[in-house]
Motif scaffolding. Structure first.
Motif, mmCIF file in Angstrom:
data_model
loop_
_atom_site.group_PDB
_atom_site.id
_atom_site.type_symbol
_atom_site.label_atom_id
_atom_site.label_comp_id
_atom_site.label_asym_id
_atom_site.label_seq_id
_atom_site.Cartn_x
_atom_site.Cartn_y
_atom_site.Cartn_z
ATOM 1 N N SER A 26 -9.955 50.033 59.827
ATOM 2 C CA SER A 26 -8.971 49.308 58.602
ATOM 3 C C SER A 26 -9.706 50.128 57.778
ATOM 4 O O SER A 26 -11.074 50.664 58.243
ATOM 5 C CB SER A 26 -9.299 47.919 58.752
ATOM 6 O OG SER A 26 -10.897 47.860 59.232
ATOM 7 N N ASP B 207 -10.137 45.262 51.541
ATOM 8 C CA ASP B 207 -9.439 43.793 52.104
ATOM 9 C C ASP B 207 -8.792 44.371 50.274
ATOM 10 O O ASP B 207 -8.633 43.100 50.364
ATOM 11 C CB ASP B 207 -10.442 42.926 52.349
ATOM 12 C CG ASP B 207 -9.629 41.729 52.134
ATOM 13 O OD1 ASP B 207 -8.423 42.054 53.480
ATOM 14 O OD2 ASP B 207 -10.282 40.658 51.687
ATOM 15 N N VAL C 175 0.241 47.398 63.184
ATOM 16 C CA VAL C 175 -0.929 46.185 62.042
ATOM 17 C C VAL C 175 -1.438 45.587 63.346
ATOM 18 O O VAL C 175 -0.647 44.744 63.729
ATOM 19 C CB VAL C 175 0.101 45.804 61.295
ATOM 20 C CG1 VAL C 175 -0.730 44.942 60.696
ATOM 21 C CG2 VAL C 175 0.604 47.122 60.395
ATOM 22 N N GLY C 176 -2.700 45.637 63.649
ATOM 23 C CA GLY C 176 -3.285 44.798 64.927
ATOM 24 C C GLY C 176 -2.783 45.389 66.592
ATOM 25 O O GLY C 176 -2.216 46.819 66.699
ATOM 26 N N TYR D 214 0.980 44.907 54.275
ATOM 27 C CA TYR D 214 -0.315 44.024 54.828
ATOM 28 C C TYR D 214 -1.665 44.431 54.719
ATOM 29 O O TYR D 214 -1.285 45.119 53.279
ATOM 30 C CB TYR D 214 -0.585 45.240 56.873
ATOM 31 C CG TYR D 214 -0.545 47.011 56.533
ATOM 32 C CD1 TYR D 214 -1.804 47.240 56.245
ATOM 33 C CD2 TYR D 214 0.380 47.474 56.584
ATOM 34 C CE1 TYR D 214 -1.161 48.786 55.674
ATOM 35 C CE2 TYR D 214 0.559 49.036 56.033
ATOM 36 C CZ TYR D 214 -0.405 49.329 56.356
ATOM 37 O OH TYR D 214 -0.340 50.545 56.184
ATOM 38 N N ARG D 215 -2.219 44.027 54.803
ATOM 39 C CA ARG D 215 -3.826 43.943 54.878
ATOM 40 C C ARG D 215 -4.753 45.081 54.475
ATOM 41 O O ARG D 215 -4.709 45.854 56.181
ATOM 42 C CB ARG D 215 -5.055 42.344 54.809
ATOM 43 C CG ARG D 215 -4.186 41.009 53.981
ATOM 44 C CD ARG D 215 -4.160 41.172 52.432
ATOM 45 N NE ARG D 215 -5.399 41.495 51.859
ATOM 46 C CZ ARG D 215 -5.891 41.222 50.938
ATOM 47 N NH1 ARG D 215 -4.542 40.835 49.836
ATOM 48 N NH2 ARG D 215 -6.674 41.431 50.209
ATOM 49 N N ASN E 13 -6.943 44.282 58.138
ATOM 50 C CA ASN E 13 -6.387 44.813 59.582
ATOM 51 C C ASN E 13 -5.942 45.997 60.143
ATOM 52 O O ASN E 13 -5.457 46.883 59.183
ATOM 53 C CB ASN E 13 -4.443 43.938 59.426
ATOM 54 C CG ASN E 13 -4.963 42.281 58.876
ATOM 55 O OD1 ASN E 13 -5.838 41.907 59.248
ATOM 56 N ND2 ASN E 13 -3.681 42.139 58.763
ATOM 57 N N HIS F 132 -4.547 49.561 61.603
ATOM 58 C CA HIS F 132 -3.115 49.910 60.981
ATOM 59 C C HIS F 132 -3.731 51.444 61.456
ATOM 60 O O HIS F 132 -4.593 51.836 61.293
ATOM 61 C CB HIS F 132 -3.058 49.370 59.554
ATOM 62 C CG HIS F 132 -3.627 50.295 58.600
ATOM 63 N ND1 HIS F 132 -4.530 49.196 58.502
ATOM 64 C CD2 HIS F 132 -3.459 50.850 57.876
ATOM 65 C CE1 HIS F 132 -5.055 50.163 57.194
ATOM 66 N NE2 HIS F 132 -4.540 50.851 56.864
#
Length: 103
Positions: A42, A45, A61-62, A76-77, A80, A82
């Motif tokens: 990650s 943000d 993702v996660g 996605y953020r 997170n 990834h």
């Protein structure tokens, strides 16, 4: 444009200038089996969008996994964890659009 070695069997190219404060765009090229690295990661943000220009990729993702091909996108953020991996038989290319830029 200059390239940077990236992850495993990959290269990335920055398309936006360093003076751009709200948007960062990269092209990533990955050989067969190439990825952003062995482990998910990650950074910052920011809102991150990945668009597949060619090839077949698995995006983690996660704890979720997505298979994406040419013309697909996923967002996605960046906070997170990834990971992106070329799971196709040929080299592939993706574009990341990140706003605001994150390190």
């Amino acid at each position: 444009r200059p390239s940077l070695e990236y992850g495993t069997l990959g290269r990335k190219y920055l398309l936006t200038s360093a003076s751009q404060k709200q948007l960062e765009v990269f092209i990533g090229e990955f050989d067969k089996g190439g990825s952003t690295g062995d482990e998910p990661y990650s950074h910052g943000d920011s809102e991150e969008l990945l668009y597949v220009l060619s090839g077949t990729f698995e995006v983690q993702v996660g704890n979720e996994f997505f298979r994406v091909t040419k013309g697909d996108c996923i967002n996605y953020r960046s906070s997170n964890v990834h990971r992106v991996q070329n799971v196709g038989e040929e080299p592939g290319e993706v574009m990341w659009i990140i706003s605001p830029p994150s390190m």
